[in-house]
Design an enzyme around this catalytic site. Structure first.
Site, PDB file in Angstrom:
ATOM      1  N   SER A   1      -7.328 -79.383 -68.332  1.00  0.00           N
ATOM      2  CA  SER A   1      -5.970 -79.911 -68.337  1.00  0.00           C
ATOM      3  C   SER A   1      -5.999 -81.443 -68.312  1.00  0.00           C
ATOM      4  CB  SER A   1      -5.236 -79.368 -67.110  1.00  0.00           C
ATOM      5  OG  SER A   1      -3.942 -79.879 -67.123  1.00  0.00           O
ATOM      6  N   GLY A   2      -5.272 -82.039 -69.220  1.00  0.00           N
ATOM      7  CA  GLY A   2      -5.198 -83.499 -69.271  1.00  0.00           C
ATOM      8  C   GLY A   2      -6.276 -84.116 -70.144  1.00  0.00           C
TER       9      GLY A   2
ATOM     10  N   THR B   1      -3.343 -81.211 -76.405  1.00  0.00           N
ATOM     11  CA  THR B   1      -2.058 -81.191 -77.094  1.00  0.00           C
ATOM     12  C   THR B   1      -1.940 -82.399 -78.020  1.00  0.00           C
ATOM     13  OG1 THR B   1      -1.149 -80.070 -75.208  1.00  0.00           O
ATOM     14  CG2 THR B   1       0.435 -81.039 -76.713  1.00  0.00           C
TER      15      THR B   1
ATOM     16  N   ASN C   1      -1.854 -83.715 -65.209  1.00  0.00           N
ATOM     17  CA  ASN C   1      -1.332 -84.175 -66.496  1.00  0.00           C
ATOM     18  C   ASN C   1       0.193 -84.252 -66.414  1.00  0.00           C
ATOM     19  OD1 ASN C   1      -0.641 -84.575 -69.142  1.00  0.00           O
ATOM     20  ND2 ASN C   1      -1.692 -82.761 -69.942  1.00  0.00           N
TER      21      ASN C   1
ATOM     22  N   SER D   1       1.712 -81.479 -68.991  1.00  0.00           N
ATOM     23  CA  SER D   1       0.753 -80.381 -69.076  1.00  0.00           C
ATOM     24  C   SER D   1       1.398 -79.183 -69.779  1.00  0.00           C
ATOM     25  CB  SER D   1       0.327 -80.004 -67.662  1.00  0.00           C
ATOM     26  OG  SER D   1      -0.625 -78.993 -67.744  1.00  0.00           O
ATOM     27  N   SER D   2       0.653 -78.614 -70.733  1.00  0.00           N
ATOM     28  CA  SER D   2       1.178 -77.425 -71.404  1.00  0.00           C
ATOM     29  C   SER D   2       1.021 -76.257 -70.440  1.00  0.00           C
ATOM     30  CB  SER D   2       0.373 -77.130 -72.675  1.00  0.00           C
ATOM     31  OG  SER D   2       0.161 -78.295 -73.399  1.00  0.00           O
TER      32      SER D   2
ATOM     33  N   GLY E   1      -6.231 -75.567 -70.582  1.00  0.00           N
ATOM     34  CA  GLY E   1      -7.655 -75.773 -70.307  1.00  0.00           C
ATOM     35  C   GLY E   1      -8.096 -75.054 -69.043  1.00  0.00           C
TER      36      GLY E   1
ATOM     37  N   GLU F   1      -8.971 -74.225 -65.440  1.00  0.00           N
ATOM     38  CA  GLU F   1      -8.316 -74.788 -64.253  1.00  0.00           C
ATOM     39  C   GLU F   1      -9.018 -74.360 -62.990  1.00  0.00           C
ATOM     40  OE1 GLU F   1      -4.167 -73.782 -64.391  1.00  0.00           O
ATOM     41  OE2 GLU F   1      -3.741 -75.417 -65.796  1.00  0.00           O
TER      42      GLU F   1
HETATM   43  N1  LIG Z   1      -5.753 -89.671 -78.264  1.00  0.00           N
HETATM   44  C1  LIG Z   1      -5.040 -90.109 -77.261  1.00  0.00           C
HETATM   45  N2  LIG Z   1      -4.602 -91.375 -77.252  1.00  0.00           N
HETATM   46  C2  LIG Z   1      -3.846 -91.818 -76.240  1.00  0.00           C
HETATM   47  N3  LIG Z   1      -3.483 -91.088 -75.189  1.00  0.00           N
HETATM   48  C3  LIG Z   1      -3.908 -89.812 -75.120  1.00  0.00           C
HETATM   49  C4  LIG Z   1      -4.682 -89.246 -76.170  1.00  0.00           C
HETATM   50  N4  LIG Z   1      -4.942 -87.971 -75.837  1.00  0.00           N
HETATM   51  C5  LIG Z   1      -4.322 -87.740 -74.652  1.00  0.00           C
HETATM   52  N5  LIG Z   1      -3.710 -88.846 -74.212  1.00  0.00           N
HETATM   53  C6  LIG Z   1      -2.953 -88.993 -72.962  1.00  0.00           C
HETATM   54  O1  LIG Z   1      -3.314 -87.971 -72.070  1.00  0.00           O
HETATM   55  C7  LIG Z   1      -2.197 -87.182 -71.701  1.00  0.00           C
HETATM   56  C8  LIG Z   1      -2.593 -85.734 -71.575  1.00  0.00           C
HETATM   57  O2  LIG Z   1      -2.925 -85.229 -72.810  1.00  0.00           O
HETATM   58  P1  LIG Z   1      -2.541 -83.756 -73.260  1.00  0.00           P
HETATM   59  O3  LIG Z   1      -1.204 -83.424 -72.816  1.00  0.00           O
HETATM   60  O4  LIG Z   1      -2.874 -83.651 -74.662  1.00  0.00           O
HETATM   61  O5  LIG Z   1      -3.556 -82.951 -72.397  1.00  0.00           O
HETATM   62  P2  LIG Z   1      -3.874 -81.417 -72.515  1.00  0.00           P
HETATM   63  O6  LIG Z   1      -5.307 -81.307 -72.747  1.00  0.00           O
HETATM   64  O7  LIG Z   1      -2.994 -80.803 -73.482  1.00  0.00           O
HETATM   65  O8  LIG Z   1      -3.539 -80.923 -71.087  1.00  0.00           O
HETATM   66  P3  LIG Z   1      -2.954 -79.517 -70.624  1.00  0.00           P
HETATM   67  O9  LIG Z   1      -4.037 -78.551 -70.684  1.00  0.00           O
HETATM   68  O10 LIG Z   1      -2.493 -79.792 -69.284  1.00  0.00           O
HETATM   69  O11 LIG Z   1      -1.867 -79.269 -71.550  1.00  0.00           O
HETATM   70  C9  LIG Z   1      -1.200 -87.402 -72.758  1.00  0.00           C
HETATM   71  O12 LIG Z   1       0.099 -87.255 -72.245  1.00  0.00           O
HETATM   72  C10 LIG Z   1      -1.466 -88.843 -73.187  1.00  0.00           C
HETATM   73  O13 LIG Z   1      -0.803 -89.722 -72.329  1.00  0.00           O
HETATM   74 MG   LIG Z   2      -1.493 -79.539 -73.431  1.00  0.00          MG
END
Ligand SMILES: Nc1ncnc2c1ncn2[C@@H]1O[C@H](COP(=O)(O)OP(=O)(O)OP(=O)(O)O)[C@@H](O)[C@H]1O
Ligand SMILES: [Mg+2]
Length: 1107
Positions: free
Chosen positions: A110-111, A115, A160, A163-164, A390, A392
């Site tokens: 997560s984070g 996404t 996050n 977070s999805s 992801g 957890e």
């Molecule tokens: N390529 C990137 N460039 C800039 N910021 C990023 C990038 N990837 C992620 N982030 C930052 O990290 C945060 C978390 O990313 P994201 O929501 O994609 O995580 P995730 O893997 O989907 O988490 P979860 O499993 O909780 O959904 C985003 O809100 C953004 O602020």
């Molecule tokens: Mg996500």
């Protein structure tokens, strides 16, 4: 050189190593060091072969611009520095060009940025695929589905801020050209428990906060909501605001996105009503009420909230209230209703809220799918993008974490399987010798969870379905019995009692050694969550609402469709959908993005090594690199290898005409690279050691510099030569033009001279010819003239001769006739009587006369007296007769003409005749009067009442009555007067009043005088000594002068039988009193029309100016 042709490589300007496979030496430390080095230099992407490792930068990097998209478009994967775009491009191109369905698997905790990565892939594909209004709409709808699903399915967690809280797999469908047609989204297990309760520091789903912050006053009023978050029990208060997140703006974005995706306004309204209802459900509170039987029953504390919810959902309040107080259990046609205590009531309330929200979310996904589904039925190619929650590990892990981690295990497995399989297949395909590489296979963990007979999920289901008391503890007991021997399962009570001494493991927990680490799960809630029970009374109550959306969300509440069968448990449902997903992924070509979270603070620039090391380990990245290296560190198709290194060998540079495989062989042999360093595959060259590659790269770099100098040299030479040739060419052209110019000038001069000489000669020749021709013509003409004269002379002589001859013949004939006549008369004289000759003569004359008259009768002219023509006379001797006859005929004609007239008309003509005799050819005015009829009485005195008196005074017949101008004798001024002529008098009277001024007997008039001009002035001379003549003669002017004088003349003639004298002269005398005055007419400009102007010059002269 155009920008697009600048070829940079993965190996150019490299920070650390772009592809970890090339790391030398390869250890976990160097691997981490490389990631860190690159991360510190903002290079967040690193490859392991074709796998992309993405380290979340937690800041905006300028590497997602349209220019970057263009840079990576249609380029080979290793051509440019590592980027998620390279992977997206590779996937898209092999989908489009090689017709291979693709899936992009994004994993990480997560984070870690899954996404974000999925959105980057989607936006890249959208940017590079086809364009056009329809395609753009599809793209826009696909992209805009993200904000909607994120608003309803994402939440701020400790890890996050976005977070999805659900798993998402999206299939994007393309046609054969690579244009997007539509998509299908599958969602996996929304974390619905978050609706009613959130861990400390976390938030509920974004949409609640967005609605309250961004909804207009009207909307909130309509939804019966308050703006403050603290009004709602379901909203975690300690972290309601998230830094850097504008909920209100996001609400607008979501609404806009919903509109683009195709939600109708009323659908949006319905959705928001359900959201509001869920929020308000949390505010319903219960209080205990003691019953007689000693049990506590729950009662709703404040019914206001319930009332508003019922109004929102179009629900009967009593129905919902009852559903919160009773529970009906139905078994074999038996219905048993039990009352709910407070705890049960709260449970029911939360279950309703969770279910309502969860079903709403599923409905949203279906609704989006309806909008974005591909319209055409043509065969589609598919690109799947998987963004699933992801791995957890929380402090307190429950059923949700268990399910999520199970899903991650499955994904890890598919990763291992497909990566190794792909790698191995490639070696086999290329005919390279391959020794199997050992790796950790997590199939055993998957088995522990999903095995149908003794897997944990199967145990849980069994426990849930089992009759009797079922608790979370009984479930754990069961696990202890069945799984205790499993090497990846640990619990306090496990039979093997291997872990009895492990005090870190509490009694109501079990632990699983996942591939990513050990996770301890609390069994509390497992049974309930797996059952996912919603009291039937509640689903029935929901079905009874008037709210179309809510009604459709609870189909099982319909009594007709009610079934006593238990719905499938949450665990088994999830297992089934994960299995389908895995099957789906296996049919596609996988592309991996492995996301890594660099720190727990969500902060940029921090690279927490321990945290990353942990992720690298459990993601199996080192194994991944080793697998790649165990074979060959680097592989490349022969064409690209030859293209890149052909300059290193004289035989292959600059052109190699044979196959690229042979070219590469020649190249490597000439470079003397040890044969164990590479292997020749069927289509690719495999390089075992990264060092070899780097050596090649070094050689290439040096060679490139030499080549650059060579190119420069050749280019300069070429440029100078081109310039020289150009100048030479220009010089030739210029001299050619100059020569041409001079030659042309000379030629034109020559031509002119020739022309002049030519024209002179021609002129001379022509004149000569003309002279000759003229002479010839003159000769011809004189001959003709002479001939003509001669002929004329001959003709005249002949004519004279003929005339003489004719005269002689005539004379002979006459003489002969006379002679014959004489002979005949002499012979016949004795036969005639004495007067016969005379009779014949008379007869002949008579006949001639007869003929003459008869012919005259035919030829008589018209009867008009003015006709002047008369037929010519036929015989000379009738000359006199003919003239007489003309006279007689004319007189007779006139008589006939006259006979037509009445007496009156005759008199008028007589008058006209008289006038003609008096004035014709004497006075110029006469001609004007000819066509004027003489009316006489112009004033109609007898009829005009104005002249009644005057009429009375006149006894005789009026001959003439008119207004004339009388000229004053003294000064020549004029005054109008009535001029009245009777048979014996002429009377002058006042024109206005008719008053008689003077009466003059006509006998007293001696003569009248007028001028020869066109004027109307006339003088009436009176008898000397008569009474009327006391003042002297009268002078009048009148346009009708001719008529007046004619009438006066005739009247006097009738009266006296004497003709008075009419003097026509331009100078005459008049008698004024005692003076004889001369009236003299002179011609001059007229002042008052046609009237003559009179001027008394002196006693003797009155001058009259006439026109
Ligand atoms: N390529 C990137 N460039 C800039 N910021 C990023 C990038 N990837 C992620 N982030 C930052 O990290 C945060 C978390 O990313 P994201 O929501 O994609 O995580 P995730 O893997 O989907 O988490 P979860 O499993 O909780 O959904 C985003 O809100 C953004 O602020
Ligand atoms: Mg996500």
């Amino acid at each position: 050189m155009p920008k697009s042709e600048v070829k940079t490589s993965l190996l150019d300007n490299m920070i650390g190593v772009g592809d970890s496979v090339l790391l030398e030496p390869l250890t976990e430390d160097t691997f981490l060091e490389n990631l860190k080095n690159r991360f510190d230099h903002s290079e967040i992407y690193t490859y392991i072969g074709s796998v992309v490792i993405s380290v979340n930068p937690y800041r905006h990097l300028p590497i997602y611009t349209p220019e970057k998209v263009e840079e990576y478009r249609n380029r080979n994967f290793y051509e440019l520095s590592p980027h998620i775009y390279a992977l997206a491009d590779e996937a898209y191109r092999s989908l489009r060009d090689q017709d291979k369905d693709q899936c992009i698997l994004i994993t990480g905790e997560s984070g870690a940025g899954k996404t974000e990565a999925s959105k980057l892939v989607m936006s890249y594909v959208a940017a590079v695929c086809g364009k056009g209004a329809e395609v753009n709409q599809v793209k826009e709808q696909l992209l805009q589905s993200n904000p909607v699903l994120e608003a309803f399915g994402n939440a701020k967690t400790m890890r996050n801020d976005n977070s999805s809280r659900f798993g998402k797999y999206m299939d994007i469908e393309f046609d054969f050209k690579g244009d997007p047609l539509g998509g299908v989204i599958s969602n996996y297990l929304l974390e619905k428990s978050r609706v009613v309760k959130q861990p400390r520091g976390e938030r509920n789903f974004h949409i609640f906060y967005q609605l309250l912050s961004g909804g207009s006053e009207d909307l909130l009023k309509q939804l019966k909501l308050e703006r403050e978050f603290n009004q709602y029990n379901y909203l975690g208060l300690d972290s309601a605001k998230v830094n850097g997140v504008d909920d209100a703006a996001n609400f607008r974005t979501v609404k806009n996105a919903m509109q683009i995706v195709g939600f109708m306004d009323d659908e949006v309204e319905l959705v928001l009503e359900v959201v509001a209802a869920v929020l308000k459900l949390g505010n319903i509170e219960f209080k205990p009420e003691s019953r007689v039987n000693g049990l506590d029953e729950s009662r709703i504390q404040d019914k206001n909230e319930l009332k508003e919810i019922c109004e929102l959902l179009g629900q009967d309040q009593a129905v919902l209230e009852r559903a919160f107080s009773f529970r009906t259990v139905e078994a074999k046609q038996e219905k048993v209703s039990t009352t709910l205590n407070v705890a049960q009531a709260y449970y029911a309330r939360d279950a309703l809220a969770k279910n309502l929200y969860n079903r709403l979310f599923t409905w949203l996904v279906n609704r989006i799918n309806e909008s974005i589904k591909a319209q055409s039925k043509v065969r589609k190619k598919v690109m799947g993008v998987l963004d699933i929650y992801g791995f957890e590990i929380f402090e307190n892990n429950s059923f949700e974490q268990f399910i999520i981690n199970y899903c991650n295990e499955k994904l890890q497995q598919i990763f291992i399987e497909l990566t190794l399989k792909e790698e191995q297949e490639e070696y086999i395909k290329e005919g390279i010798e391959w020794t199997h590489i050992e790796y950790f296979n997590n199939a055993i963990i998957c088995e522990l969870i999903e095995n149908n007979t003794n897997g944990i999920l199967a145990m849980l289901d069994e426990e849930c379905l089992r009759p009797g008391t079922v608790t979370d503890e009984t479930f754990l007991e069961k696990l202890n019995q069945v799984c205790a021997v499993h090497e990846r399962f640990e619990s306090r009570m496990s039979k093997s009692s291997r872990f009895l001494n492990d005090t870190t493991l509490p009694h109501n927990c079990f632990r699983i050694q996942h591939y990513a680490g050990k996770v301890m799960y609390h069994v509390e809630g497992f049974v309930d969550k797996n059952n996912d029970l919603l009291y039937r009374d509640l689903s029935q109550a929901m079905w009874k609402t008037n709210h179309v959306l809510v009604k459709s969300l609870f189909p099982e509440g319909n009594p007709v469709k009610m079934s006593l069968k238990r719905p499938p448990t949450a665990g088994s449902q999830f297992k089934a959908s994960v299995a389908t997903l895995m099957k789906n992924l296996q049919t596609k070509n996988p592309n991996y993005i492995r996301c890594i979270k660099p720190n727990d603070q969500k902060a940029p620039h921090i690279f927490a090594e321990a945290l990353v090391r942990h992720q690298v380990r459990y993601l199996g990245l080192m194994e991944n690199v080793r697998v790649r290296r165990a074979g060959y560190a680097f592989k490349q198709p022969y064409e690209s290898c030859l293209e890149r290194y052909k300059m290193l060998c004289s035989q292959t540079w600059p052109h190699w005409r044979q196959g690229s495989r042979d070219g590469v062989k020649v190249l490597l042999t000439e470079l003397q690279i040890p044969p164990e360093e590479f292997s020749y595959g069927r289509s690719k060259i495999f390089i075992r050691n990264p060092r070899t590659l780097f050596e090649l790269e070094d050689l290439r770099k040096r060679r490139l510099e030499d080549l650059a100098t060579l190119i420069q040299k050749i280019y300069r030479g070429w440029k100078c030569r081109t310039n020289f040739l150009l100048m030479k060419k220009s010089q030739i052209i210029i001299s050619a033009w100059t020569k041409r110019h001079f030659q042309r000038k000379k030629y034109l001069q020559l031509k002119n001279v020739t022309l002049i000489i030519q024209s002179y000669i021609r002129g001379w020749k022509a004149r000569k010819l003309l002279r000759e021709l003229k002479h010839q013509k003159r000769c011809e003409e004189s001959a003709t003239t002479i001939a003509a004269y001669w002929r004329g002379f001959q003709a005249r002589r002949e004519l004279k001769r003929l005339k003489e001859e004719a005269r002689r013949k005539h004379a002979v004939a006459v003489i002969w006739a006379y002679w014959l006549g004489l002979k005949v008369r002499r012979e016949y004289r004795k036969f005639f009587r004495a007067n016969a000759g005379r009779k014949i003569y008379e007869f002949t004359i008579q006949r001639i006369m007869q003929k003459y008259f008869l012919e005259m009768k035919k030829k008589l002219p018209s009867m008009s007296p003015t006709e002047k023509t008369w037929p010519p006379r036929p015989y000379f001797f009738l000359d006199d007769t003919h003239t007489e006859l003309k006279r007689i005929f004319h007189l007779w004609r006139c008589k006939k003409y006259r006979d037509q007239f009445t007496e009156q008309k005759k008199a008028i003509f007589e008058e006209k005749l008289e006038a003609s005799e008096l004035f014709k050819d004497k006075k110029a005015l006469y001609t004007n009067s000819v066509q004027q009829p003489f009316q006489g009485d112009y004033l109609e005195i007898s009829k005009n009442p104005k002249y009644q008196k005057l009429n009375g005074a006149v006894e005789e017949k009026i001959v003439l009555a008119d207004v004339v101008n009388k000229i004053n004798r003294a000064n020549g001024k004029v005054a109008p007067r009535i001029f009245l002529l009777t048979q014996s008098n002429f009377i002058l009277a006042d024109q206005k009043s008719g008053q008689i001024k003077s009466t003059i007997p006509v006998m007293d008039i001696t003569s009248v005088s007028v001028s020869k001009q066109t004027d109307g002035l006339f003088a009436v001379h009176l008898k000397e000594g008569s009474t009327a003549a006391a003042k002297g003669d009268f002078l009048f002017t009148s346009d009708r002068l001719i008529e007046i004088i004619t009438k006066l003349y005739r009247t006097i003639f009738f009266k006296t039988n004497q003709k008075i004298n009419v003097e026509i002269n331009n100078e005459f005398l008049v008698q004024f009193n005692q003076d004889k005055v001369c009236v003299k007419f002179i011609q001059g400009a007229q002042k008052n029309g046609n009237l003559p102007t009179c001027k008394r010059k002196n006693n003797r002269l009155l001058e009259v100016t006439v026109p």
